[in-house]
Design an enzyme around this catalytic site. Structure first.
Site, mmCIF file in Angstrom:
data_model
loop_
_atom_site.group_PDB
_atom_site.id
_atom_site.type_symbol
_atom_site.label_atom_id
_atom_site.label_comp_id
_atom_site.label_asym_id
_atom_site.label_seq_id
_atom_site.Cartn_x
_atom_site.Cartn_y
_atom_site.Cartn_z
ATOM 1 N N SER A 148 4.917 -2.490 -0.557
ATOM 2 C CA SER A 148 3.781 -3.281 -1.024
ATOM 3 C C SER A 148 2.704 -3.362 0.047
ATOM 4 C CB SER A 148 4.233 -4.693 -1.404
ATOM 5 O OG SER A 148 5.073 -4.671 -2.522
ATOM 6 N N ASP A 181 -4.271 -9.951 -6.226
ATOM 7 C CA ASP A 181 -3.134 -9.809 -5.316
ATOM 8 C C ASP A 181 -3.501 -8.989 -4.080
ATOM 9 O OD1 ASP A 181 -0.588 -10.235 -4.345
ATOM 10 O OD2 ASP A 181 0.290 -8.539 -5.410
ATOM 11 N N HIS A 241 0.786 -11.219 -1.912
ATOM 12 C CA HIS A 241 2.162 -11.716 -1.939
ATOM 13 C C HIS A 241 2.949 -11.332 -0.683
ATOM 14 C CE1 HIS A 241 3.112 -7.638 -3.690
ATOM 15 N NE2 HIS A 241 4.194 -7.816 -2.954
#
Length: 381
Positions: A230, A156, A126
């Site tokens: 992230s 992911d 993402h």
């Protein structure tokens, strides 16, 4: 002269009285100064090679942080030149593609980890999904445009490649010995302020049913993970990576002490498959399963125990060819009891296509054992 003598006597008496007062009440006028003893020492660096969590995690950070990078992405967004043209009612009557368009650069940031001196960088899918350009910035100040080797939305994860020399790389701890209560450190670039380290513990392992990805096996931690973290590294006190920071549970956008990381073992497997095949190779059985509720257990006369119910079987798939039927209760795979539906699907996905698995099940209160040969899962677009 006489007047001076008369005045000198009171002055003399006053001076004598003052001297006497000072002599007898000197402790009250000038109280003794209290002495406080302070013991100080100079901190010496740890040179014995042993981790001392009670002292500092600086050695672990020094070991891992050079391999944690900042990732900056830019995406070209095309939109109507006039905001009024965004009106859905207007677009219903006019061809929006023929209207004047303007381009806007949308920027975002994240983190990544160098897994190999060859320049392979792992991050979250993402973070880079849909980006037109990706720039990787190292701790030593160097920057490089990155190429996308491949991505895996099901976990992911994404793999990038940068062309720089003398790259640092992180050491991965891919063992499954991580325990609740172990100390961990999260390294990343939250809110773009620069590389930041936060500390916490492992709150849980094997978290699933979060709804973040298809195959979930998260490490939960209370180490602060914020937007921009992230793709960064979750490390142990030895400076070894145990996970990739992925997401937080938050109602405000900030850290509430519930963060999730993808295990290092999963990251390594995804990296190897993307390098070798350009995609992640997963086993596929061709079934749909659901958890056994008390009502279902009663209707199937299952009683108690571990297992999942087969709710669907794909025609001509591996399960169908092996003889599995809807309504069967799977209790074990390769001798290992089945605890949850998600853990079963994760175990099947980790098995290479072409390998045989042994399924133990209950059908009409009879115990059966079947052998199924897995095929490769095909990603749906």
């Amino acid at each position: 002269m006489r007047k001076f003598k008369l005045l000198s006597w009171p002055v003399t008496v006053g001076i004598l009285l003052a001297l006497l007062l000072i002599q007898f009440f000197s402790d009250r006028i000038n109280p003794p100064t209290a002495t406080v003893e302070v013991v100080e020492t100079l901190a010496s660096p740890l040179t014995d090679g042993v981790v001392h969590p009670r002292l500092s995690y600086a050695d672990a950070v020094d070991k891992a942080s050079p391999a944690v990078v900042n990732i900056y992405t830019q995406t070209v967004v095309r939109e109507p030149a006039n905001p009024l043209l965004n009106d859905p009612l207007f677009q219903q009557f006019f061809n929006i593609d023929r209207l004047p368009q303007q381009e806007r650069i949308q920027s975002s940031l994240g983190s990544g980890v160098i897994l190999s001196p060859n320049g392979y960088v792992v991050t979250n899918n993402h973070v880079i999904s849909g980006a037109d350009s990706i720039v990787v910035s190292l701790q030593d100040g160097r920057e490089s445009l990155a190429n996308v080797i491949g991505s895996d939305p099901e976990t992911d994860l994404a793999l990038l490649k940068i062309n720089l020399t003398e790259l640092p790389s992180i050491v991965m701890n891919t063992s499954d010995m991580l325990r609740v209560g172990d100390v961990v450190l999260a390294i990343g670039n939250p809110f773009g302020v620069g590389q930041t380290v936060t500390q916490g513990i492992v709150s849980a392992t094997g978290r699933n049913s979060i709804g973040l990805s298809t195959y979930e096996n998260f490490i939960q931690t209370d180490a602060a993970i914020n937007p921009g973290n992230s793709g960064g590294a979750l490390i142990d006190p030895n400076g070894h990576m145990v996970g990739i920071n992925t997401a937080i549970f938050s109602q405000s956008g900030g850290s509430h002490g519930i963060g999730f990381a993808i295990p290092a073992l999963t990251a390594r497997q995804v990296m190897q498959d993307l390098i070798e095949h350009g995609r992640v190779i997963r086993g596929w059985l061709g079934i749909e399963v659901q958890e056994i509720t008390p009502r279902l257990a009663e209707s199937f006369n299952f009683g108690s125990g571990n297992g999942v119910i087969v709710s669907g079987v794909v025609r001509n798939g591996p399960a169908h060819q092996a003889g599995l039927q809807p309504g069967d209760i799977l209790t074990a795979i390769n001798g290992e009891p089945i605890v949850q539906a998600r853990s079963l699907m994760l175990q099947i996905a980790r098995t290479k296509p072409g390998e045989n698995i042994r399924l133990e099940l209950l059908r009409n209160e009879r115990r059966l054992s079947l052998i199924a040969q897995l095929s490769e899962q095909v990603r749906s677009n």
